[in-house]
Scaffold this motif. Structure first.
Motif, PDB file in Angstrom:
ATOM      1  N   SER A 130       0.817  -1.218   0.000  1.00 36.03           N
ATOM      2  CA  SER A 130       0.000   0.000   0.000  1.00 36.03           C
ATOM      3  C   SER A 130       0.849   1.266   0.000  1.00 36.03           C
ATOM      4  O   SER A 130       0.331   2.354  -0.208  1.00 36.03           O
ATOM      5  CB  SER A 130      -0.932   0.020   1.214  1.00 36.03           C
ATOM      6  OG  SER A 130      -0.190   0.217   2.400  1.00 36.03           O
ATOM      7  N   GLY A 131       2.141   1.127   0.242  1.00 37.43           N
ATOM      8  CA  GLY A 131       3.008   2.300   0.283  1.00 37.43           C
ATOM      9  C   GLY A 131       2.884   3.063   1.590  1.00 37.43           C
ATOM     10  O   GLY A 131       3.339   4.186   1.707  1.00 37.43           O
ATOM     11  N   LYS A 132       2.274   2.449   2.576  1.00 38.32           N
ATOM     12  CA  LYS A 132       2.087   3.085   3.882  1.00 38.32           C
ATOM     13  C   LYS A 132       2.933   2.336   4.908  1.00 38.32           C
ATOM     14  O   LYS A 132       3.143   1.145   4.804  1.00 38.32           O
ATOM     15  CB  LYS A 132       0.620   3.015   4.316  1.00 38.32           C
ATOM     16  CG  LYS A 132      -0.341   3.502   3.269  1.00 38.32           C
ATOM     17  CD  LYS A 132      -1.085   4.677   3.766  1.00 38.32           C
ATOM     18  CE  LYS A 132      -2.099   5.087   2.715  1.00 38.32           C
ATOM     19  NZ  LYS A 132      -2.144   6.458   2.488  1.00 38.32           N
ATOM     20  N   GLU A 133       3.380   3.072   5.900  1.00 37.81           N
ATOM     21  CA  GLU A 133       4.107   2.431   6.987  1.00 37.81           C
ATOM     22  C   GLU A 133       3.125   1.744   7.914  1.00 37.81           C
ATOM     23  O   GLU A 133       2.010   2.224   8.111  1.00 37.81           O
ATOM     24  CB  GLU A 133       4.894   3.472   7.785  1.00 37.81           C
ATOM     25  CG  GLU A 133       6.105   4.001   7.053  1.00 37.81           C
ATOM     26  CD  GLU A 133       6.934   4.905   7.943  1.00 37.81           C
ATOM     27  OE1 GLU A 133       7.100   4.587   9.145  1.00 37.81           O
ATOM     28  OE2 GLU A 133       7.410   5.910   7.430  1.00 37.81           O
ATOM     29  N   ALA A 134       3.542   0.640   8.489  1.00 39.18           N
ATOM     30  CA  ALA A 134       2.714  -0.019   9.494  1.00 39.18           C
ATOM     31  C   ALA A 134       2.583   0.933  10.672  1.00 39.18           C
ATOM     32  O   ALA A 134       3.558   1.505  11.130  1.00 39.18           O
ATOM     33  CB  ALA A 134       3.345  -1.333   9.924  1.00 39.18           C
ATOM     34  N   ASP A 135       1.362   1.143  11.146  1.00 31.55           N
ATOM     35  CA  ASP A 135       1.085   2.090  12.209  1.00 31.55           C
ATOM     36  C   ASP A 135       0.635   1.323  13.436  1.00 31.55           C
ATOM     37  O   ASP A 135      -0.443   0.742  13.446  1.00 31.55           O
ATOM     38  CB  ASP A 135      -0.008   3.057  11.744  1.00 31.55           C
ATOM     39  CG  ASP A 135      -0.358   4.119  12.760  1.00 31.55           C
ATOM     40  OD1 ASP A 135       0.166   4.068  13.900  1.00 31.55           O
ATOM     41  OD2 ASP A 135      -1.148   5.005  12.422  1.00 31.55           O
ATOM     42  N   SER A 136       1.462   1.331  14.481  1.00 26.73           N
ATOM     43  CA  SER A 136       1.126   0.538  15.669  1.00 26.73           C
ATOM     44  C   SER A 136      -0.146   1.024  16.348  1.00 26.73           C
ATOM     45  O   SER A 136      -0.798   0.270  17.046  1.00 26.73           O
ATOM     46  CB  SER A 136       2.288   0.557  16.659  1.00 26.73           C
ATOM     47  OG  SER A 136       2.509   1.869  17.133  1.00 26.73           O
ATOM     48  N   THR A 137      -0.530   2.292  16.168  1.00 31.93           N
ATOM     49  CA  THR A 137      -1.762   2.775  16.800  1.00 31.93           C
ATOM     50  C   THR A 137      -2.990   2.174  16.143  1.00 31.93           C
ATOM     51  O   THR A 137      -4.067   2.193  16.722  1.00 31.93           O
ATOM     52  CB  THR A 137      -1.883   4.311  16.747  1.00 31.93           C
ATOM     53  OG1 THR A 137      -1.953   4.722  15.382  1.00 31.93           O
ATOM     54  CG2 THR A 137      -0.721   4.983  17.438  1.00 31.93           C
ATOM     55  N   CYS A 138      -2.836   1.633  14.955  1.00 32.60           N
ATOM     56  CA  CYS A 138      -3.968   1.032  14.254  1.00 32.60           C
ATOM     57  C   CYS A 138      -4.028  -0.470  14.460  1.00 32.60           C
ATOM     58  O   CYS A 138      -4.856  -1.151  13.866  1.00 32.60           O
ATOM     59  CB  CYS A 138      -3.897   1.341  12.754  1.00 32.60           C
ATOM     60  SG  CYS A 138      -4.134   3.083  12.403  1.00 32.60           S
ATOM     61  N   THR A 139      -3.127  -1.020  15.257  1.00 25.84           N
ATOM     62  CA  THR A 139      -3.118  -2.464  15.459  1.00 25.84           C
ATOM     63  C   THR A 139      -3.619  -2.860  16.834  1.00 25.84           C
ATOM     64  O   THR A 139      -3.616  -4.025  17.176  1.00 25.84           O
ATOM     65  CB  THR A 139      -1.705  -3.036  15.248  1.00 25.84           C
ATOM     66  OG1 THR A 139      -0.818  -2.440  16.210  1.00 25.84           O
ATOM     67  CG2 THR A 139      -1.208  -2.787  13.843  1.00 25.84           C
ATOM     68  N   LYS A 140      -4.010  -1.855  17.633  1.00 25.93           N
ATOM     69  CA  LYS A 140      -4.495  -2.145  18.978  1.00 25.93           C
ATOM     70  C   LYS A 140      -5.866  -1.528  19.168  1.00 25.93           C
ATOM     71  O   LYS A 140      -6.132  -0.440  18.688  1.00 25.93           O
ATOM     72  CB  LYS A 140      -3.521  -1.554  20.007  1.00 25.93           C
ATOM     73  CG  LYS A 140      -2.145  -2.163  19.945  1.00 25.93           C
ATOM     74  CD  LYS A 140      -1.239  -1.554  20.998  1.00 25.93           C
ATOM     75  CE  LYS A 140       0.138  -2.118  20.886  1.00 25.93           C
ATOM     76  NZ  LYS A 140       1.043  -1.301  20.131  1.00 25.93           N
ATOM     77  N   PRO A 141      -6.738  -2.229  19.896  1.00 25.62           N
ATOM     78  CA  PRO A 141      -8.058  -1.659  20.169  1.00 25.62           C
ATOM     79  C   PRO A 141      -7.940  -0.331  20.910  1.00 25.62           C
ATOM     80  O   PRO A 141      -6.981  -0.089  21.645  1.00 25.62           O
ATOM     81  CB  PRO A 141      -8.728  -2.716  21.045  1.00 25.62           C
ATOM     82  CG  PRO A 141      -8.016  -3.972  20.740  1.00 25.62           C
ATOM     83  CD  PRO A 141      -6.597  -3.566  20.430  1.00 25.62           C
ATOM     84  N   PHE A 142      -8.921   0.534  20.718  1.00 24.36           N
ATOM     85  CA  PHE A 142      -8.961   1.843  21.351  1.00 24.36           C
ATOM     86  C   PHE A 142      -9.189   1.680  22.847  1.00 24.36           C
ATOM     87  O   PHE A 142     -10.051   0.940  23.274  1.00 24.36           O
ATOM     88  CB  PHE A 142     -10.085   2.690  20.759  1.00 24.36           C
ATOM     89  CG  PHE A 142     -10.202   4.050  21.380  1.00 24.36           C
ATOM     90  CD1 PHE A 142      -9.305   5.039  21.067  1.00 24.36           C
ATOM     91  CD2 PHE A 142     -11.230   4.317  22.272  1.00 24.36           C
ATOM     92  CE1 PHE A 142      -9.419   6.295  21.633  1.00 24.36           C
ATOM     93  CE2 PHE A 142     -11.334   5.569  22.852  1.00 24.36           C
ATOM     94  CZ  PHE A 142     -10.441   6.561  22.521  1.00 24.36           C
ATOM     95  N   ALA A 143      -8.376   2.369  23.622  1.00 26.26           N
ATOM     96  CA  ALA A 143      -8.565   2.358  25.078  1.00 26.26           C
ATOM     97  C   ALA A 143      -9.148   3.703  25.474  1.00 26.26           C
ATOM     98  O   ALA A 143      -8.535   4.738  25.245  1.00 26.26           O
ATOM     99  CB  ALA A 143      -7.232   2.122  25.769  1.00 26.26           C
ATOM    100  N   ALA A 144     -10.319   3.679  26.038  1.00 27.86           N
ATOM    101  CA  ALA A 144     -10.967   4.922  26.472  1.00 27.86           C
ATOM    102  C   ALA A 144     -10.139   5.561  27.577  1.00 27.86           C
ATOM    103  O   ALA A 144      -9.601   4.866  28.428  1.00 27.86           O
ATOM    104  CB  ALA A 144     -12.382   4.627  26.950  1.00 27.86           C
TER     105      ALA A 144
END
Length: 145
Positions: A130-144
């Motif tokens: 995809s030409g995008k860097e792997a983003d660790s913030t997108c690999t973990k569920p959102f913590a409120a």
């Protein structure tokens, strides 16, 4: 059948759309509302212009979607100067949690045949293609907070 990325992307998109739609319908949302709700949840106080640009939406579609989300009580829209700023209402916060979590739940079901190393390899290859860097913030569920 077809050994193409386009074929598999279509198969996965249809599966994800159907899965997500089932979960969003319980809240009174449709698939088209998914990304605007997530964007506002991650960017509280954003303007509609920022949302439209970030999601690559047509202005008219964005206007109709935001108006509907405000009317249905998912978003609030406050005028500040010449721009409207968007935030999630309490109902929108609930929709945000479900909308965000559905990505991880669908992934878990779809990726069941893969072990952790294979999953990491798959995501690294998809990021490369995809030409995008792997983003660790997108690999973990959102913590409120």
């Amino acid at each position: 059948m077809f050994q193409t990325l386009a074929y598999y992307a279509t198969v996965f998109h249809r599966s994800f759309t159907a899965y997500t739609s089932r979960h969003l319908q319980a809240l009174g949302l449709n698939f088209g509302s998914l990304f605007p709700v997530i964007y506002v949840g991650k960017h509280p106080g954003c303007t509609q212009a920022q949302l439209t640009a970030a999601l690559g939406l047509d202005w008219g579609y964005s206007q109709r979607t935001v108006t509907r989300l405000v009317e249905e009580g998912f978003l609030t829209r406050e005028k500040s100067g010449r721009a409207y700023h968007l935030d999630l209402s309490p109902k929108g916060q609930q929709a945000f949690q479900v909308s965000h979590q559905v990505f991880f739940d669908w992934d878990e079901a779809a990726l069941t045949p893969l072990d952790q190393k294979e999953r990491e390899q798959l995501f690294a290859l998809l990021a490369k293609v995809s030409g995008k860097e792997a983003d660790s913030t997108c690999t973990k569920p959102f913590a409120a907070p």
